[in-house]
Design an enzyme around this catalytic site. Structure first.
Site, PDB file in Angstrom:
ATOM      1  N   TRP A 235       0.739  -1.263  -0.107  1.00  0.00           N
ATOM      2  CA  TRP A 235       0.053  -0.016   0.006  1.00  0.00           C
ATOM      3  C   TRP A 235       0.836   1.323  -0.075  1.00  0.00           C
ATOM      4  CZ3 TRP A 235      -4.478  -1.902  -1.648  1.00  0.00           C
ATOM      5  CH2 TRP A 235      -4.677  -3.211  -0.618  1.00  0.00           C
TER       6      TRP A 235
ATOM      7  N   CYS B 276       6.328  12.517  11.133  1.00  0.00           N
ATOM      8  CA  CYS B 276       5.957  12.647   9.987  1.00  0.00           C
ATOM      9  C   CYS B 276       4.311  12.555   9.611  1.00  0.00           C
ATOM     10  CB  CYS B 276       6.690  11.720   8.834  1.00  0.00           C
ATOM     11  SG  CYS B 276       8.337  11.782   8.722  1.00  0.00           S
TER      12      CYS B 276
ATOM     13  N   ARG C 223      -1.226  13.837   8.830  1.00  0.00           N
ATOM     14  CA  ARG C 223      -2.613  13.468   9.313  1.00  0.00           C
ATOM     15  C   ARG C 223      -3.325  14.847   9.545  1.00  0.00           C
ATOM     16  NH1 ARG C 223      -0.829   8.436  13.335  1.00  0.00           N
ATOM     17  NH2 ARG C 223      -1.045   6.812  11.370  1.00  0.00           N
TER      18      ARG C 223
ATOM     19  N   ARG D  70     -35.263  18.090  -8.889  1.00  0.00           N
ATOM     20  CA  ARG D  70     -35.850  16.740  -8.965  1.00  0.00           C
ATOM     21  C   ARG D  70     -37.424  17.098  -8.747  1.00  0.00           C
ATOM     22  NH1 ARG D  70     -37.165  11.992 -10.853  1.00  0.00           N
ATOM     23  NH2 ARG D  70     -37.543  10.420  -9.311  1.00  0.00           N
TER      24      ARG D  70
ATOM     25  N   ASP E 245     -27.638   8.335  -1.098  1.00  0.00           N
ATOM     26  CA  ASP E 245     -29.165   7.895  -1.095  1.00  0.00           C
ATOM     27  C   ASP E 245     -30.172   9.150  -1.343  1.00  0.00           C
ATOM     28  OD1 ASP E 245     -30.931   6.290   0.246  1.00  0.00           O
ATOM     29  OD2 ASP E 245     -31.448   7.927   1.585  1.00  0.00           O
TER      30      ASP E 245
ATOM     31  N   LEU F 232     -29.718  10.918  -3.886  1.00  0.00           N
ATOM     32  CA  LEU F 232     -29.780  11.097  -5.332  1.00  0.00           C
ATOM     33  C   LEU F 232     -30.423   9.736  -5.664  1.00  0.00           C
ATOM     34  CD1 LEU F 232     -26.038  11.902  -5.780  1.00  0.00           C
ATOM     35  CD2 LEU F 232     -27.938  13.258  -6.550  1.00  0.00           C
TER      36      LEU F 232
ATOM     37  N   GLY G  19     -31.405   6.181  -7.379  1.00  0.00           N
ATOM     38  CA  GLY G  19     -31.069   5.511  -8.561  1.00  0.00           C
ATOM     39  C   GLY G  19     -29.771   6.282  -9.211  1.00  0.00           C
TER      40      GLY G  19
ATOM     41  N   GLU H 203      -3.179   6.523   6.691  1.00  0.00           N
ATOM     42  CA  GLU H 203      -2.838   7.343   7.932  1.00  0.00           C
ATOM     43  C   GLU H 203      -3.313   6.942   9.126  1.00  0.00           C
ATOM     44  OE1 GLU H 203      -0.345   9.601   7.788  1.00  0.00           O
ATOM     45  OE2 GLU H 203      -0.049   9.892   5.643  1.00  0.00           O
TER      46      GLU H 203
ATOM     47  N   THR I 290      -5.935   3.862  10.838  1.00  0.00           N
ATOM     48  CA  THR I 290      -7.232   3.544  10.452  1.00  0.00           C
ATOM     49  C   THR I 290      -8.145   4.289  11.704  1.00  0.00           C
ATOM     50  OG1 THR I 290      -7.575   1.820  12.163  1.00  0.00           O
ATOM     51  CG2 THR I 290      -6.788   1.397   9.734  1.00  0.00           C
TER      52      THR I 290
HETATM   53  C1  LIG Z   1      -5.030   3.768  -1.045  1.00  0.00           C
HETATM   54  C2  LIG Z   1      -4.115   3.598   0.064  1.00  0.00           C
HETATM   55  C3  LIG Z   1      -2.624   4.311  -0.081  1.00  0.00           C
HETATM   56  C4  LIG Z   1      -1.694   4.023   1.028  1.00  0.00           C
HETATM   57  N1  LIG Z   1      -0.400   4.740   0.863  1.00  0.00           N
HETATM   58  C5  LIG Z   1       0.451   4.316   1.680  1.00  0.00           C
HETATM   59  C6  LIG Z   1       1.604   5.244   1.876  1.00  0.00           C
HETATM   60  O1  LIG Z   1       1.932   5.829   0.966  1.00  0.00           O
HETATM   61  N2  LIG Z   1       2.611   4.942   2.798  1.00  0.00           N
HETATM   62  C7  LIG Z   1       2.364   4.059   3.696  1.00  0.00           C
HETATM   63  O2  LIG Z   1       3.210   3.615   4.633  1.00  0.00           O
HETATM   64  N3  LIG Z   1       1.002   3.300   3.885  1.00  0.00           N
HETATM   65  C8  LIG Z   1       0.191   3.720   2.890  1.00  0.00           C
HETATM   66  N4  LIG Z   1      -1.315   3.093   3.210  1.00  0.00           N
HETATM   67  C9  LIG Z   1      -1.342   2.110   4.159  1.00  0.00           C
HETATM   68  C10 LIG Z   1      -2.129   2.226   5.133  1.00  0.00           C
HETATM   69  O3  LIG Z   1      -1.694   3.297   5.989  1.00  0.00           O
HETATM   70  C11 LIG Z   1      -2.734   0.946   6.032  1.00  0.00           C
HETATM   71  O4  LIG Z   1      -3.568   0.165   4.756  1.00  0.00           O
HETATM   72  C12 LIG Z   1      -3.420   1.152   7.089  1.00  0.00           C
HETATM   73  O5  LIG Z   1      -2.710   1.671   8.217  1.00  0.00           O
HETATM   74  C13 LIG Z   1      -3.891  -0.062   7.897  1.00  0.00           C
HETATM   75  O6  LIG Z   1      -3.203  -0.890   7.669  1.00  0.00           O
HETATM   76  P1  LIG Z   1      -3.467  -2.426   7.177  1.00  0.00           P
HETATM   77  O7  LIG Z   1      -4.087  -2.094   5.915  1.00  0.00           O
HETATM   78  O8  LIG Z   1      -2.116  -3.072   7.513  1.00  0.00           O
HETATM   79  O9  LIG Z   1      -4.476  -3.085   8.197  1.00  0.00           O
HETATM   80  P2  LIG Z   1      -4.440  -3.636   9.555  1.00  0.00           P
HETATM   81  O10 LIG Z   1      -3.362  -3.088  10.239  1.00  0.00           O
HETATM   82  O11 LIG Z   1      -4.209  -5.289   9.222  1.00  0.00           O
HETATM   83  O12 LIG Z   1      -5.861  -3.609  10.151  1.00  0.00           O
HETATM   84  C14 LIG Z   1      -7.025  -4.377   9.584  1.00  0.00           C
HETATM   85  C15 LIG Z   1      -8.241  -3.785  10.743  1.00  0.00           C
HETATM   86  O13 LIG Z   1      -7.927  -4.282  11.799  1.00  0.00           O
HETATM   87  C16 LIG Z   1      -8.118  -3.048  12.720  1.00  0.00           C
HETATM   88  N5  LIG Z   1      -7.098  -3.284  13.735  1.00  0.00           N
HETATM   89  C17 LIG Z   1      -5.761  -3.277  13.659  1.00  0.00           C
HETATM   90  N6  LIG Z   1      -5.045  -3.280  14.841  1.00  0.00           N
HETATM   91  C18 LIG Z   1      -5.881  -3.257  15.723  1.00  0.00           C
HETATM   92  C19 LIG Z   1      -6.207  -3.373  17.226  1.00  0.00           C
HETATM   93  N7  LIG Z   1      -5.025  -3.230  17.935  1.00  0.00           N
HETATM   94  N8  LIG Z   1      -7.312  -3.089  17.938  1.00  0.00           N
HETATM   95  C20 LIG Z   1      -8.342  -3.261  17.160  1.00  0.00           C
HETATM   96  N9  LIG Z   1      -8.668  -3.364  15.838  1.00  0.00           N
HETATM   97  C21 LIG Z   1      -7.226  -3.328  15.086  1.00  0.00           C
HETATM   98  C22 LIG Z   1      -7.890  -1.709  11.892  1.00  0.00           C
HETATM   99  O14 LIG Z   1      -8.391  -0.703  12.245  1.00  0.00           O
HETATM  100  C23 LIG Z   1      -8.611  -2.457  10.502  1.00  0.00           C
HETATM  101  O15 LIG Z   1      -9.841  -2.336  10.820  1.00  0.00           O
HETATM  102  C24 LIG Z   1      -2.074   3.096   2.055  1.00  0.00           C
HETATM  103  C25 LIG Z   1      -3.286   2.409   2.073  1.00  0.00           C
HETATM  104  C26 LIG Z   1      -4.323   2.780   1.007  1.00  0.00           C
HETATM  105  C27 LIG Z   1      -5.597   1.960   0.932  1.00  0.00           C
END
Ligand SMILES: Cc1cc2nc3c(=O)[nH]c(=O)nc-3n(C[C@H](O)[C@H](O)[C@H](O)COP(=O)(O)OP(=O)(O)OC[C@H]3O[C@@H](n4cnc5c(N)ncnc54)[C@H](O)[C@@H]3O)c2cc1C
Length: 235
Positions: free
Chosen positions: A14, A90, A95, A120, A188, A190, A192, A215, A217
């Site tokens: 990612w 960073c 963020r 509409r 919603d 809008l 269909g 950045e 979740t």
């Molecule tokens: C389009 C896109 C662009 C991106 N660009 C970059 C980039 O340029 N550089 C970069 O470094 N990253 C980038 N990312 C990565 C992004 O930061 C990660 O996808 C994000 O931090 C989530 O990590 P993961 O996908 O590994 O999910 P996971 O960490 O596997 O999480 C999966 C789910 O579990 C939940 N979860 C995780 N840990 C816990 C916990 N301890 N307790 C409860 N719930 C938890 C999360 O909230 C999520 O719902 C990008 C992602 C996308 C989709």
């Protein structure tokens, strides 16, 4: 570490612009904690693979990076930072910027449904003349304004050097949640017509699925708030 050089192994999913970039900033675990490296993407052993089949942020390239014994000189190491402090520092700044983006998406969605509900005509009157619609529109304006004020105040704190990471977490969480909810609600309203790309609500809603995930979740930002309140790290 190998003599005066460093050898990097691992993979990272990612990564935005991974296929386009000439350099990658890599935070790697070393014998002396996490350190940052500037890695030219034409280094031997470096591979970037574009991720396909995305339903979100389709205009942006997203890649998986692979490092197979990538060798860099010590001069490629960022000298003044060790540990998670570097990447997290960073991220706090990035963020903060992200708190503004979803506001624009929500504003675009509201603007669009204001026009649509005025034009509409259903059973002889504009959709906008229903109380149930106006209540939703007014509530969207309330939530957008609240998010604007949150980011504005955060910017003031940033200018004054007082912005705290937990405040940024709260704003990133709030503004992404606000925008994705508004985009889905506009989709919603809008009807269909909202499922096509003729209107932008569904595109914003899908893009915001990425913004609410990258950045940090939403869940992780909620847990940052929980830690601030309780003093207990639950993640
Ligand atoms: C389009 C896109 C662009 C991106 N660009 C970059 C980039 O340029 N550089 C970069 O470094 N990253 C980038 N990312 C990565 C992004 O930061 C990660 O996808 C994000 O931090 C989530 O990590 P993961 O996908 O590994 O999910 P996971 O960490 O596997 O999480 C999966 C789910 O579990 C939940 N979860 C995780 N840990 C816990 C916990 N301890 N307790 C409860 N719930 C938890 C999360 O909230 C999520 O719902 C990008 C992602 C996308 C989709």
């Amino acid at each position: 570490q190998d003599g005066a050089d460093w050898i990097i192994n691992g993979a990272k999913m990612w990564i935005t612009n991974g296929n386009l970039a000439h350099i990658a900033i890599v935070w790697a675990q070393t014998g002396d904690g996490i350190q940052g490296f500037i890695v030219p993407t034409d280094s031997a052993g470096f591979k970037a693979q574009e991720i396909h089949k995305k339903m979100s942020l389709r205009a942006s390239v997203t890649s998986a990076l692979f490092f197979d014994n990538v060798r860099v000189p010590d001069s490629a190491r960022l000298p003044n930072v060790k540990g998670l402090k570097g990447p997290l520092g960073c991220l706090t700044q990035a963020r903060y910027g992200i708190t503004w983006g979803p506001i624009g998406a929500a504003q675009a969605c509201l603007r669009e449904v204001l026009d649509y509900t005025a034009e509409r005509i259903l059973f002889g009157r504009p959709l906008a003349s229903n109380q149930a619609i106006q209540l939703k529109l007014a509530d969207m304006a309330r939530r957008i304004t609240t998010a604007q004020l949150l980011s504005l105040q955060l910017g003031r704190l940033k200018d004054a050097g007082k912005m705290q990471p937990t405040q940024v977490s709260l704003a990133k969480w709030n503004n992404c949640r606000m925008a994705i909810d508004i985009a889905r609600q506009c989709r919603d309203i809008l009807g269909g017509a909202g499922i096509t790309t003729e209107h932008s609500a569904i595109r914003h809603a899908l893009n915001l699925e990425s913004v609410i995930t990258y950045e940090g979740t939403e869940t992780v930002h909620e847990l940052v708030g929980g830690r601030e309140l309780t003093g207990i790290n639950a993640f």
